[in-house]
Design an enzyme around this catalytic site. Structure first.
Site, PDB file in Angstrom:
ATOM      1  N   GLY A   1      37.696 -20.922  45.971  1.00  0.00           N
ATOM      2  CA  GLY A   1      38.647 -19.820  46.149  1.00  0.00           C
ATOM      3  C   GLY A   1      40.086 -20.122  45.790  1.00  0.00           C
TER       4      GLY A   1
ATOM      5  CD  GLU B   1      40.949 -23.357  52.378  1.00  0.00           C
ATOM      6  OE1 GLU B   1      40.828 -22.521  51.460  1.00  0.00           O
ATOM      7  OE2 GLU B   1      39.998 -23.699  53.097  1.00  0.00           O
ATOM      8  CG  ASP B   2      40.642 -19.326  49.469  1.00  0.00           C
ATOM      9  OD1 ASP B   2      40.638 -20.016  50.512  1.00  0.00           O
ATOM     10  OD2 ASP B   2      39.600 -18.863  48.968  1.00  0.00           O
TER      11      ASP B   2
ATOM     12  CG  ASP C   1      38.284 -15.238  58.472  1.00  0.00           C
ATOM     13  OD1 ASP C   1      38.733 -14.779  59.531  1.00  0.00           O
ATOM     14  OD2 ASP C   1      37.267 -14.782  57.923  1.00  0.00           O
TER      15      ASP C   1
ATOM     16  CE  LYS D   1      40.483 -12.264  56.095  1.00  0.00           C
ATOM     17  NZ  LYS D   1      39.006 -12.183  56.030  1.00  0.00           N
TER      18      LYS D   1
ATOM     19  CG  PHE E   1      35.707  -9.453  52.814  1.00  0.00           C
ATOM     20  CD1 PHE E   1      35.331 -10.707  53.261  1.00  0.00           C
ATOM     21  CD2 PHE E   1      35.482  -9.115  51.481  1.00  0.00           C
ATOM     22  CE1 PHE E   1      34.742 -11.618  52.406  1.00  0.00           C
ATOM     23  CE2 PHE E   1      34.890 -10.022  50.615  1.00  0.00           C
ATOM     24  CZ  PHE E   1      34.517 -11.273  51.080  1.00  0.00           C
ATOM     25  CB  VAL E   2      41.313  -9.940  51.017  1.00  0.00           C
ATOM     26  CG1 VAL E   2      42.107  -9.073  51.963  1.00  0.00           C
ATOM     27  CG2 VAL E   2      41.310 -11.394  51.490  1.00  0.00           C
TER      28      VAL E   2
ATOM     29  CG  ASP F   1      33.484 -15.265  46.337  1.00  0.00           C
ATOM     30  OD1 ASP F   1      34.194 -15.855  47.174  1.00  0.00           O
ATOM     31  OD2 ASP F   1      32.236 -15.294  46.385  1.00  0.00           O
TER      32      ASP F   1
ATOM     33  NE  ARG G   1      34.585 -17.553  42.911  1.00  0.00           N
ATOM     34  CZ  ARG G   1      34.598 -17.929  44.197  1.00  0.00           C
ATOM     35  NH1 ARG G   1      35.700 -17.889  44.894  1.00  0.00           N
ATOM     36  NH2 ARG G   1      33.477 -18.319  44.760  1.00  0.00           N
TER      37      ARG G   1
HETATM   38  P1  IMP Z   1      37.489 -20.010  57.726  1.00  0.00           P
HETATM   39  O1  IMP Z   1      36.776 -21.327  57.825  1.00  0.00           O
HETATM   40  O2  IMP Z   1      36.794 -18.943  58.540  1.00  0.00           O
HETATM   41  O3  IMP Z   1      38.967 -20.114  58.059  1.00  0.00           O
HETATM   42  O4  IMP Z   1      37.369 -19.454  56.250  1.00  0.00           O
HETATM   43  C1  IMP Z   1      37.555 -20.281  55.227  1.00  0.00           C
HETATM   44  C2  IMP Z   1      37.021 -19.810  53.893  1.00  0.00           C
HETATM   45  O5  IMP Z   1      36.255 -18.604  53.934  1.00  0.00           O
HETATM   46  C3  IMP Z   1      38.183 -19.515  53.003  1.00  0.00           C
HETATM   47  O6  IMP Z   1      38.683 -20.673  52.421  1.00  0.00           O
HETATM   48  C4  IMP Z   1      37.574 -18.564  51.994  1.00  0.00           C
HETATM   49  O7  IMP Z   1      36.997 -19.281  50.925  1.00  0.00           O
HETATM   50  C5  IMP Z   1      36.535 -17.810  52.792  1.00  0.00           C
HETATM   51  N1  IMP Z   1      37.097 -16.503  53.237  1.00  0.00           N
HETATM   52  C6  IMP Z   1      37.671 -16.206  54.426  1.00  0.00           C
HETATM   53  N2  IMP Z   1      38.075 -14.925  54.476  1.00  0.00           N
HETATM   54  C7  IMP Z   1      37.748 -14.390  53.267  1.00  0.00           C
HETATM   55  C8  IMP Z   1      37.937 -13.070  52.692  1.00  0.00           C
HETATM   56  O8  IMP Z   1      38.485 -12.126  53.279  1.00  0.00           O
HETATM   57  N3  IMP Z   1      37.468 -12.933  51.413  1.00  0.00           N
HETATM   58  C9  IMP Z   1      36.865 -13.927  50.707  1.00  0.00           C
HETATM   59  N4  IMP Z   1      36.698 -15.161  51.196  1.00  0.00           N
HETATM   60  C10 IMP Z   1      37.118 -15.391  52.473  1.00  0.00           C
HETATM   61 MG    MG Z   2      38.682 -21.431  50.642  1.00  0.00          MG
END
Ligand code: IMP
Ligand code: MG
Length: 184
Positions: free
Chosen positions: A50, A105-106, A109, A137, A158-159, A165, A171
């Site tokens: 991402g 990081e992208d 969440d 987020k 969700f984005v 993606d 992407r």
């Molecule tokens: P986390 O571990 O829940 O913080 O999420 C980490 C990963 O989930 C991010 O690095 C993204 O690659 C993916 N992710 C989280 N939210 C989104 C979203 O809204 N769209 C797409 N990918 C997401």
């Molecule tokens: Mg990521």
């Protein structure tokens, strides 16, 4: 010009951040990081897939020397919700040992990926570590101390786009879009 809406199957997405807003914010982040790290050469760790476009744009805007490293991780699978399980798809690069590491990081969440990486990097004995994430987020999890730089605080929807993606699609969109019907 950003398309106002994008349709993927039954899901409709509306533009949240335009390419211009994203690029402007990245230039500001790069200025801050360049200032904070002017006395050292950090290794910038790209979290694939991402973060790929953010990584390229951020690094090319830094005015200091930096080195590159890549890590393939997944936690989302093909769904719109985090699986909660973080999977390492490639080994942690050994070159990070004893270095100042900036994780790129992208999006943050649930924070699971961040917590997992923080532990893994600590175990590897990096000299210092912090995270720069384009998106955060902020309603979903409390802000970690090592999440030092954030591009944008965004709602929990969700984005997609600019590296993010939906089941490997979208992407390459230049703008970032949020799901309209975010209950799904
Ligand atoms: P986390 O571990 O829940 O913080 O999420 C980490 C990963 O989930 C991010 O690095 C993204 O690659 C993916 N992710 C989280 N939210 C989104 C979203 O809204 N769209 C797409 N990918 C997401
Ligand atoms: Mg990521």
């Amino acid at each position: 010009m950003a398309k106002k809406k994008v349709k993927v199957g039954n899901d409709v997405f509306t533009v949240l951040l335009t390419e211009q807003q994203i690029q402007k914010r990245i230039r500001a982040l790069a200025r801050t990081i360049s200032k904070d790290y002017r006395r050292t050469t950090p290794i910038m760790l790209c979290i694939l897939n991402g973060a790929v476009f953010f990584y390229g744009d951020l690094l090319r805007n830094l005015s200091i020397e930096s080195e590159v490293a890549f890590l393939s991780l997944s936690s989302y699978g093909s769904k719109k919700h985090s699986s909660g399980k973080v999977k390492l798809k490639s080994p942690l690069p050994r070159v990070l040992r004893h270095r100042d590491v900036i994780v790129v990081e992208d999006i943050v969440d649930s924070g699971n990926t961040l917590d997992y990486l923080e532990k893994a990097l600590r175990k590897l004995k990096v000299r210092s570590q912090c995270v720069v994430s384009l998106l955060y987020k902020h309603e979903n999890t409390k802000r970690r101390k090592y999440l030092k730089y954030v591009g944008f605080n965004i709602p929990s929807d969700f984005v997609i786009g600019y590296g993010l993606d939906i089941a490997q699609k979208c992407r390459t969109l230049r703008d970032i879009y949020r799901l309209d019907n975010s209950k799904s």
